[in-house]
Design an enzyme around this catalytic site. Structure first.
Site, mmCIF file in Angstrom:
data_model
loop_
_atom_site.group_PDB
_atom_site.id
_atom_site.type_symbol
_atom_site.label_atom_id
_atom_site.label_comp_id
_atom_site.label_asym_id
_atom_site.label_seq_id
_atom_site.Cartn_x
_atom_site.Cartn_y
_atom_site.Cartn_z
ATOM 1 N N ASP A 83 -2.832 2.754 -9.482
ATOM 2 C CA ASP A 83 -2.045 2.373 -10.649
ATOM 3 C C ASP A 83 -1.217 1.148 -10.284
ATOM 4 O OD1 ASP A 83 -0.289 2.121 -12.768
ATOM 5 O OD2 ASP A 83 0.097 4.277 -12.958
ATOM 6 N N HIS A 84 -1.539 0.006 -10.914
ATOM 7 C CA HIS A 84 -0.890 -1.242 -10.534
ATOM 8 C C HIS A 84 0.560 -1.326 -10.998
ATOM 9 C CE1 HIS A 84 -1.108 -4.893 -8.483
ATOM 10 N NE2 HIS A 84 -1.951 -5.597 -9.225
ATOM 11 N N ARG A 85 1.011 -0.386 -11.826
ATOM 12 C CA ARG A 85 2.419 -0.344 -12.183
ATOM 13 C C ARG A 85 3.268 0.103 -10.994
ATOM 14 N NH1 ARG A 85 2.030 3.686 -17.231
ATOM 15 N NH2 ARG A 85 0.884 4.785 -15.570
#
Length: 484
Positions: A453-455
Site C-alpha cells: 500500500d503506497h499510502r
C-alpha cells in the site's frame, strides 16, 4: 409442560465476522431423531468457512425448515425441537407435498405451539457448554447477537391462536421439509479418493464405501449424487475424461452461469474493494536460494525434525517475520486519519481450496520458534484442505504470503487483503543459469513479488523490506547470525 414451551425453534445464529447468511450443506439429523445438547445438527457454509452448528437444546427433531443447498439469512428459523418428547404426542408437522409440488404451510395449531428463541437467548460467544456427544467438541465459534434487523417473530405468552394463524403476507411462515433419511452408520469412507467433507459424511451415514465408486465430479471427485445413487443400488456414473476437467453443463447458447456465493463472493468483494481503495505498487526480486534449499535438507536430516513437514514456505515465512522486525511499518493498517502499526504479526497464508481462495493466518507468528512455526503452518494447510478452517482463523490478518510457486508460476502481482499493507508472492524454485563467484553455474532460483500500500509504504521502505527477505533466503544462517 405446555406445547408452547416444549417446541422451540432454533434460528440460524450469527456466525460472527459480519456474516449475514449461510448455505445449508448437510443436515446431520432428520425428523424424529433424538438429539443431545451440543450435538452437531447441521453443517453450514458461510462466505469464510464450513462449520457445524451444535444443538442448543436436547430433545426430538420435529421439523426441518430448509433443505440442503438453501441459503438462509442469519436469524431465520431452521429447525424445530421438542424439548420434552416424553410428555406425550404432539401434532406432527406434515411433510406431504401438495398436487402442485409445494410443501404445505404449517397449521395454525402447530405454529401456535412453536416457541421462537428470543434474541437475548441466542448462543453466547465461543463454544457452548462443553463437549458434544461422543467426545466431539462443537466447532462453531463467533456466536453473538445479530446486528441487522431481526425477523418478525411470534409473540410469546397469551397470544391468541387466531393472531398467529393469520400472519402478514410479507412474512410467510417457514415451510418444514423432511430431511434425507440417514440409515445407521457404517465403516469410515475411504480417504484415498477425492470427495468433499460433506460428501464423506453422507457416505458414512449411508454406509457407502467411497473407495468402490467412480466419481462424476470435477477431476473425478465423488459427488453427493454418486453417493445417493450407490445407496439406492445404482452404480455411480463413470465420467468421461473430458467431463472431469470441464464445466458439467451448458445451455443452448453454449454458456454456463455459475452463481457467485460463499467464498468466491466474499473474495470478489474484498479484492474489488482493496484494488480500488489502496494504491498498489509491486516490486520483484530474483533470488539464488541454493543455500536455503541445502539448509532445509540439513534440517530434515536432524532427528528431532524427521516427523516435521519442512518446506521452502517455512523459510520464506521466517524471512518475512524477521524482516518485519527490521521494518515494523510494513506490518500496519491505514485507518483514515492515522496509521496503526502492529507489534504482533498474524501471518496469513493464501490457500486454494475446493470452495475457493481463503487466507487463514497464524496468530502472533513472530513469537513462535522455527519448530512451532512449522507445526502451525502444517496445521493451517491441513485444516484448509479439509474445509474446516473457522471464520476466526481467517480474521485479524496483518501480512500475507501467497505461494504461487506450487502451481509452477514464477511470481505475480498479488492484491492486498483488506486492512493489510503488504503481501508477498513466492514463486517456483527452478534450476537456472546464475553467475556465482564469477562463473555461470546452475543454481536454484526463485522470484519474489511484493505488493504494498503506497499510502503507508514508500518505494525505499518496500525495497528494503523485500531486499531483507531476499538476503535471508540467499544465506539464512548468516542472516540469523547477523540479525538476531
Amino acid at each position: 409442560m405446555s406445547g408452547m414451551s416444549r417446541i422451540k425453534t432454533f434460528n440460524l445464529p450469527d456466525l460472527g465476522e459480519g456474516l449475514t447468511e449461510g448455505e445449508i450443506l448437510a443436515w446431520l439429523v432428520k425428523v424424529g431423531d433424538t438429539i443431545e445438547l451440543n450435538q452437531p445438527i447441521v453443517e453450514v457454509e458461510t462466505a469464510k468457512a464450513a462449520v457445524e452448528i451444535p444443538a442448543k437444546w436436547a430433545g426430538q427433531v420435529q421439523a426441518i425448515h430448509h433443505p440442503e443447498g438453501t441459503t438462509v439469512e442469519v436469524g431465520t428459523p431452521i429447525i424445530a425441537i421438542d424439548t420434552d418428547p416424553g410428555a406425550g404426542p404432539l401434532e406432527a408437522p406434515s411433510t406431504t407435498a401438495t398436487p402442485s409440488g409445494d410443501l404445505p404451510a404449517p397449521s395454525a395449531a402447530s405454529l401456535a405451539a412453536v416457541e421462537v428463541a428470543p434474541a437475548e437467548g441466542m448462543i453466547e460467544p465461543g463454544l457452548i457448554g462443553g463437549a458434544a456427544p461422543g467426545g466431539r467438541t462443537a466447532v462453531l465459534v463467533g456466536y453473538g447477537p445479530r446486528t441487522t434487523a431481526a425477523k418478525r417473530r411470534p409473540r410469546k405468552g397469551g397470544v391468541p391462536a387466531q393472531a398467529v394463524a393469520a400472519p402478514a403476507p410479507a412474512a410467510p411462515a417457514p415451510q418444514p421439509v423432511a430431511a434425507p433419511v440417514q440409515p445407521g452408520r457404517a465403516a469410515t469412507a475411504a480417504v484415498g479418493v477425492l470427495a468433499k467433507p460433506p460428501v464423506r459424511k453422507l457416505a458414512k451415514d449411508l454406509g457407502v464405501d467411497l473407495g468402490t465408486l467412480t466419481g462424476s465430479g470435477p477431476l473425478g471427485s465423488i459427488t453427493r449424487e454418486d453417493v445417493q445413487q450407490a445407496a439406492n443400488g445404482a452404480s455411480a456414473v463413470v465420467a468421461e475424461p473430458i467431463a472431469a476437467t470441464t464445466a458439467p453443463s451448458f445451455g443452448a447458447d453454449r454458456e454456463q452461469r455459475i452463481p457467485v456465493k460463499g467464498v468466491r463472493k466474499l473474495t470478489a468483494e474484498n479484492m474489488s474493494r482493496s484494488a480500488f481503495t489502496a494504491p498498489h505498487v509491486t516490486e520483484f526480486l530474483s533470488v539464488d536460494v541454493t543455500r536455503a534449499m541445502k539448509a532445509l535438507d540439513r534440517l530434515r536430516g536432524r532427528r528431532e525434525w524427521r516427523d516435521v513437514r519442512v518446506s521452502p514456505l517455512l523459510l520464506v515465512a521466517k524471512a518475512v517475520l524477521l524482516a518485519v522486525q527490521r521494518h515494523p511499518m510494513v506490518n500496519s493498517t491505514w485507518a483514515g486519519d492515522e496509521i496503526v502499526v502492529k507489534k504482533y504479526v498474524n501471518l496469513g497464508i493464501a490457500a486454494a481450496t475446493e470452495r475457493g481462495l481463503i487466507v487463514p493466518n497464524v496468530k502472533d507468528a513472530g513469537r513462535l520458534s522455527l519448530r512451532e512455526l512449522a507445526d502451525a503452518l502444517t496445521d493451517l494447510v491441513q485444516t484448509a484442505k479439509s474445509g474446516r478452517t473457522s471464520p476466526a482463523a481467517m480474521s485479524g490478518g496483518t501480512l500475507t504470503i501467497t505461494n504461487v510457486g506450487v502451481f509452477g508460476v514464477d511470481t505475480g502481482t498479488p492484491i492486498l487483503p483488506p486492512g493489510e499493507s503488504a503481501i508477498l508472492a513466492f514463486g517456483a524454485v527452478r534450476e537456472m543459469p546464475w553467475v556465482h563467484k564469477g562463473k555461470v553455474k546452475v543454481r536454484q532460483v526463485t522470484t519474489l513479488g511484493l505488493s504494498f500500500d503506497h499510502r503507508i509504504i514508500d518505494g525505499e521502505l518496500g525495497s528494503k523490506f523485500l531486499r531483507d527477505i531476499g538476503d535471508f533466503l540467499t544465506d539464512p544462517e548468516a542472516a540469523l547470525l547477523a540479525w538476531t
